[in-house]
Design a protein around this motif. Structure first.
Motif, PDB file in Angstrom:
ATOM      1  N   ASN A  81     -25.143 -21.515   2.582  1.00 10.13           N
ATOM      2  CA  ASN A  81     -25.975 -20.770   3.523  1.00 10.13           C
ATOM      3  C   ASN A  81     -27.031 -21.629   4.204  1.00 10.13           C
ATOM      4  OD1 ASN A  81     -25.069 -17.821   3.331  1.00 10.13           O
ATOM      5  ND2 ASN A  81     -25.076 -18.588   1.222  1.00 10.13           N
ATOM      6  N   ASN A  82     -26.816 -22.950   4.143  1.00  7.18           N
ATOM      7  CA  ASN A  82     -27.678 -23.875   4.880  1.00  7.18           C
ATOM      8  C   ASN A  82     -29.145 -23.802   4.465  1.00  7.18           C
ATOM      9  OD1 ASN A  82     -27.978 -25.892   6.664  1.00  7.18           O
ATOM     10  ND2 ASN A  82     -27.252 -24.755   8.467  1.00  7.18           N
ATOM     11  N   ILE A  83     -29.377 -23.599   3.166  1.00  6.98           N
ATOM     12  CA  ILE A  83     -30.752 -23.489   2.659  1.00  6.98           C
ATOM     13  C   ILE A  83     -31.111 -24.777   1.916  1.00  6.98           C
ATOM     14  CG2 ILE A  83     -32.287 -22.219   1.101  1.00  6.98           C
ATOM     15  CD1 ILE A  83     -30.491 -19.759   1.627  1.00  6.98           C
ATOM     16  N   ARG A  84     -32.279 -25.329   2.270  1.00  9.84           N
ATOM     17  CA  ARG A  84     -32.740 -26.564   1.622  1.00  9.84           C
ATOM     18  C   ARG A  84     -33.767 -26.203   0.565  1.00  9.84           C
ATOM     19  NH1 ARG A  84     -36.452 -30.727   3.583  1.00  9.84           N
ATOM     20  NH2 ARG A  84     -36.968 -29.277   5.247  1.00  9.84           N
ATOM     21  N   LEU A  85     -33.613 -26.769  -0.605  1.00 16.05           N
ATOM     22  CA  LEU A  85     -34.591 -26.499  -1.660  1.00 16.05           C
ATOM     23  C   LEU A  85     -35.615 -27.625  -1.723  1.00 16.05           C
ATOM     24  CD1 LEU A  85     -34.885 -24.351  -4.206  1.00 16.05           C
ATOM     25  CD2 LEU A  85     -34.677 -26.499  -5.449  1.00 16.05           C
ATOM     26  N   GLU A  86     -36.880 -27.229  -1.847  1.00 13.37           N
ATOM     27  CA  GLU A  86     -37.962 -28.193  -2.037  1.00 13.37           C
ATOM     28  C   GLU A  86     -38.801 -27.703  -3.204  1.00 13.37           C
ATOM     29  OE1 GLU A  86     -38.647 -30.988  -0.666  1.00 13.37           O
ATOM     30  OE2 GLU A  86     -37.379 -31.011   1.127  1.00 13.37           O
ATOM     31  N   VAL A  87     -39.581 -28.609  -3.773  1.00 15.23           N
ATOM     32  CA  VAL A  87     -40.480 -28.164  -4.842  1.00 15.23           C
ATOM     33  C   VAL A  87     -41.850 -28.769  -4.596  1.00 15.23           C
ATOM     34  CG1 VAL A  87     -39.777 -30.000  -6.439  1.00 15.23           C
ATOM     35  CG2 VAL A  87     -40.738 -27.911  -7.357  1.00 15.23           C
ATOM     36  N   ILE A  88     -42.892 -28.005  -4.865  1.00 15.80           N
ATOM     37  CA  ILE A  88     -44.252 -28.551  -4.810  1.00 15.80           C
ATOM     38  C   ILE A  88     -44.924 -28.247  -6.139  1.00 15.80           C
ATOM     39  CG2 ILE A  88     -44.597 -28.508  -2.289  1.00 15.80           C
ATOM     40  CD1 ILE A  88     -46.075 -25.826  -2.586  1.00 15.80           C
ATOM     41  N   GLY A  89     -45.732 -29.159  -6.615  1.00  7.90           N
ATOM     42  CA  GLY A  89     -46.435 -28.935  -7.874  1.00  7.90           C
ATOM     43  C   GLY A  89     -46.531 -30.211  -8.680  1.00  7.90           C
ATOM     44  N   ASP A  90     -47.241 -30.129  -9.792  1.00  7.21           N
ATOM     45  CA  ASP A  90     -47.438 -31.296 -10.644  1.00  7.21           C
ATOM     46  C   ASP A  90     -46.256 -31.422 -11.610  1.00  7.21           C
ATOM     47  OD1 ASP A  90     -48.229 -33.350 -12.185  1.00  7.21           O
ATOM     48  OD2 ASP A  90     -50.169 -32.487 -12.779  1.00  7.21           O
ATOM     49  N   ALA A 109     -32.453 -12.090   2.681  1.00  6.01           N
ATOM     50  CA  ALA A 109     -32.994 -11.382   3.844  1.00  6.01           C
ATOM     51  C   ALA A 109     -33.726 -12.355   4.778  1.00  6.01           C
ATOM     52  CB  ALA A 109     -33.931 -10.262   3.398  1.00  6.01           C
ATOM     53  N   CYS A 110     -34.517 -13.274   4.211  1.00  2.00           N
ATOM     54  CA  CYS A 110     -35.243 -14.247   5.053  1.00  2.00           C
ATOM     55  C   CYS A 110     -34.259 -15.110   5.823  1.00  2.00           C
ATOM     56  CB  CYS A 110     -36.145 -15.145   4.200  1.00  2.00           C
ATOM     57  SG  CYS A 110     -37.643 -14.309   3.678  1.00  2.00           S
ATOM     58  N   SER A 111     -33.193 -15.499   5.139  1.00  2.00           N
ATOM     59  CA  SER A 111     -32.202 -16.343   5.779  1.00  2.00           C
ATOM     60  C   SER A 111     -31.533 -15.578   6.930  1.00  2.00           C
ATOM     61  CB  SER A 111     -31.211 -16.788   4.710  1.00  2.00           C
ATOM     62  OG  SER A 111     -30.023 -17.172   5.259  1.00  2.00           O
TER      63      SER A 111
END
Ligand code: IPE
Ligand code: IPE
Ligand code: MG
Length: 268
Positions: free
Chosen positions: A112-121, A65-67
């Motif tokens: 769907n042209n979505i980039r994955l990122e990660v934040i955290g330790d 939905a966000c996309s």
């Protein structure tokens, strides 16, 4: 699990999305504290892990939905540093589930042209999880429609402490002077440096707390609390949150009259 990105959009849903889009008031970045999987499962006589599995369906629906709505960033609080205190079997099942979902859905993210990122330790995360994340990040790194950030082994205090350490090191080795430290420089050293602050923060499951999520970044976020457990939080609930967001007046310390006068000036 439902198929990600159904090829055709339901006409009724398209109408609802058009309505939301017509106001042009959209958060660029939405943060979600996805809570309530365990209680959802308990209510249904299922195991906690079945609750987490059901939660994946909600993730898929909300990402889709966000996309479709053209939101540029979505950050999902997936596992906190405090969550390492959970029973070992639950942690291990959650990590296995994450690996499975990443492996299965990476092609859909690319399509769907979505980039994955990660934040955290990520020092606390197993090498298998790290490797799977790195692979998806690498495969999706040129995508530019929606940035989907997974906050994994994340805590807001960790993020702030990390930024402090990096800045202190730069001061110690003479790269920057203490007088140069301002809000922009600080934000640039947080794990979310490349993202705008979330304008909208959603927390599900009827808990009214932040649980150590992006503490610095939510300084002026609009917060939407809902009683709905995460596995029941689907796009209709996201639209409710967006509608409420669109009706809020974001004053940033100014008065309502000042904002109205500004709008009139811009329209003139
Ligand atoms: C959120 O659901 C998922 C994680 C924190 C990993 P919970 O597992 O916290 O569900 P409740 O709060 O026990 O219902
Ligand atoms: C917050 O949920 C963390 C995530 C959603 C990943 P929790 O269920 O861990 O929060 P608390 O402990 O009830 O505050
Ligand atoms: Mg919880």
């Amino acid at each position: 699990m439902p198929q990600w990105f159904k090829s055709t959009i339901d006409p009724e849903d398209a109408l609802l999305q058009d309505e939301l889009k017509s106001t042009c008031v959209f958060p660029r970045h939405i943060g979600i504290i996805m809570d309530g999987n365990g209680r959802w499962a308990k209510q249904k006589g299922k195991s906690r892990i079945e609750g987490h599995i059901a939660g994946v369906d909600s993730v898929q629906d909300i990402v889709e939905a966000c996309s479709q709505l053209g939101i540029s960033a979505l950050t999902l609080f997936t596992f906190s540093i405090e969550n390492w205190r959970r029973p070992k079997p639950e942690i291990s099942a959650l990590m296995k589930l994450l690996i499975k979902v990443l492996k299965k859905e990476t092609p859909q993210l690319c399509e769907n042209n979505i980039r994955l990122e990660v934040i955290g330790d990520l020092n606390l995360v197993s090498s298998t999880v790290r490797k799977t994340l790195e692979e998806t990040i690498e495969q999706t790194r040129n995508n530019h429609e929606l940035t989907l950030t997974i906050a994994l082994s994340y805590s807001g205090k960790w993020d702030i402490t990390n930024a402090c350490r990096t800045i202190a090191e730069q001061v110690a080795n003479g790269t920057i002077a203490p007088e140069q430290i301002d809000e922009n420089l600080f934000a640039a050293n947080l794990s979310t440096a490349s993202l705008p602050d979330p304008e909208l923060l959603i927390r599900t499951s009827g808990e009214f707390r932040i649980s150590n999520f992006m503490l610095w970044q939510i300084a002026y976020s609009e917060i939407f609390f809902t009683e709905t457990y995460w596995p029941d939080f689907r796009r209709d609930k996201l639209y409710d949150a967006l509608r409420e967001y669109q009706n809020r007046e974001r004053r940033f310390g100014q008065t309502s009259e000042q904002l109205k006068a500004e709008t009139l000036r811009k329209q003139a």
